[in-house]
Design an enzyme around this catalytic site. Sequence first.
Site, PDB file in Angstrom:
ATOM      1  CB  CYS A  21      46.884  36.499  37.883  1.00 34.81           C
ATOM      2  SG  CYS A  21      47.146  36.752  39.633  1.00 34.81           S
TER       3      CYS A  21
ATOM      4  CB  CYS B  83      44.667  38.744  40.107  1.00 36.26           C
ATOM      5  SG  CYS B  83      46.438  38.897  39.925  1.00 36.26           S
TER       6      CYS B  83
END
Lengths: 295, 105
Positions: B33, B30
């Site tokens: 993230c 991600c």
Amino acid sequence: MPYDIAVVGGGPAGLSAAINARARNKSVLVVSNDYRESPLYRAKQVDNYLGMPGQSGAALLDAFYRHAEETGTVFRTGRVLNILPLDSTYCLSIGTEVEEARAVILCTGVSQGKKFPGEAAFLGRGVSYCATCDGMLYRSRPVAVVGLAPDAPEEANFLQGLGCRVTYVSGRRPEGLDPAISWVKAGRLEIVGEEAVTALRVNGTDTPAEGVFLLRHAVPPTDLLPGLTLEGGYVAVDREGRTSLPGVFAAGDCTGLPLQLAKAAGEGLVAGQRAAEYVDQLSDSEKIDSIKKGE
Amino acid sequence: MSVLHLNESEFNEKVNSSPVAMVDFWATWCGPCKMLAPVIEDIGAKYDGKAVVAKVDVDENQALAAKYGVMSIPTVIFFKDGKEIGRKVGVQPASAYTQTLDANL
């Protein structure tokens, strides 16, 4: 090393910003969809660009892109999902990648349409803008993909490949969509649920879905950068292309009417030059700080 | 280490035993993230000894992600005495997280 300047959007404003910042020897990253997806690319004839009447949008954009490429602009195909202010840089997330730049120029074009009913309420509770980010969380569950961007079928296939049970919603079934994916013709859309999303409602009929992936052409600037001031739905800028956030500039259609090529190219020039100046000032003040620290 | 990486068995012990905890649900694939990671590290260092700052890899801990209804990452959940008191979905500036921590310390 962060880039000096990251340009979000590869239309006329973004490319003009890029060549003007490159002319001031700044490292420039342009993040955009394929520039051939720009609405300008489909314009058969553009007659009001000074001194060059009768050109097609495609011919103009091809030339703009080549020009930017020749100046040493770095291009990245992808969609910017978030921009996070750090101490003296901005961090951009592009799909699964991250890049850093000292200044940002938003050239995202006009935001495509309003939010759907339920979209804001269920954000993070079933509504997602990023299949590669959140897909894994929906493995073996029913999801709906609202295909509003050219690469949406690919993303839908990716979700199906992960084991999601995908329903694809769009104007017509796109080519290249995994045959295992069911398709529903788009209409009036609403995202419904209680605690979390339970369905995507299309023209009053519910398609069960625990996740709804809204895959648009671009993320609206205010979602990219919380705190950005808007004016009449467009990014508010001064004559220098400065937005309400330090080091963030904007140019082109995203700043307002008229939505015209010449205005976009001109604003791109201003924003590119001003962003380059901003980076110079930032470097100067960092040098002064480090000299002070050294004393 | 100021930021704890928790699995399911450690989660209850660490989060429930701390008056205030902040847990970042994330995954390696991600992008947002990754962007948030240094911010979380920074907060972990600043609040060392005051609050538990932890990360949960949702890929390796799917049951935890499901238990807390994490449906989009990054999601940061705040706990007081083991009970959820708030959550922030998506990447936000450091101040958004520290405000919630400060208000509950």
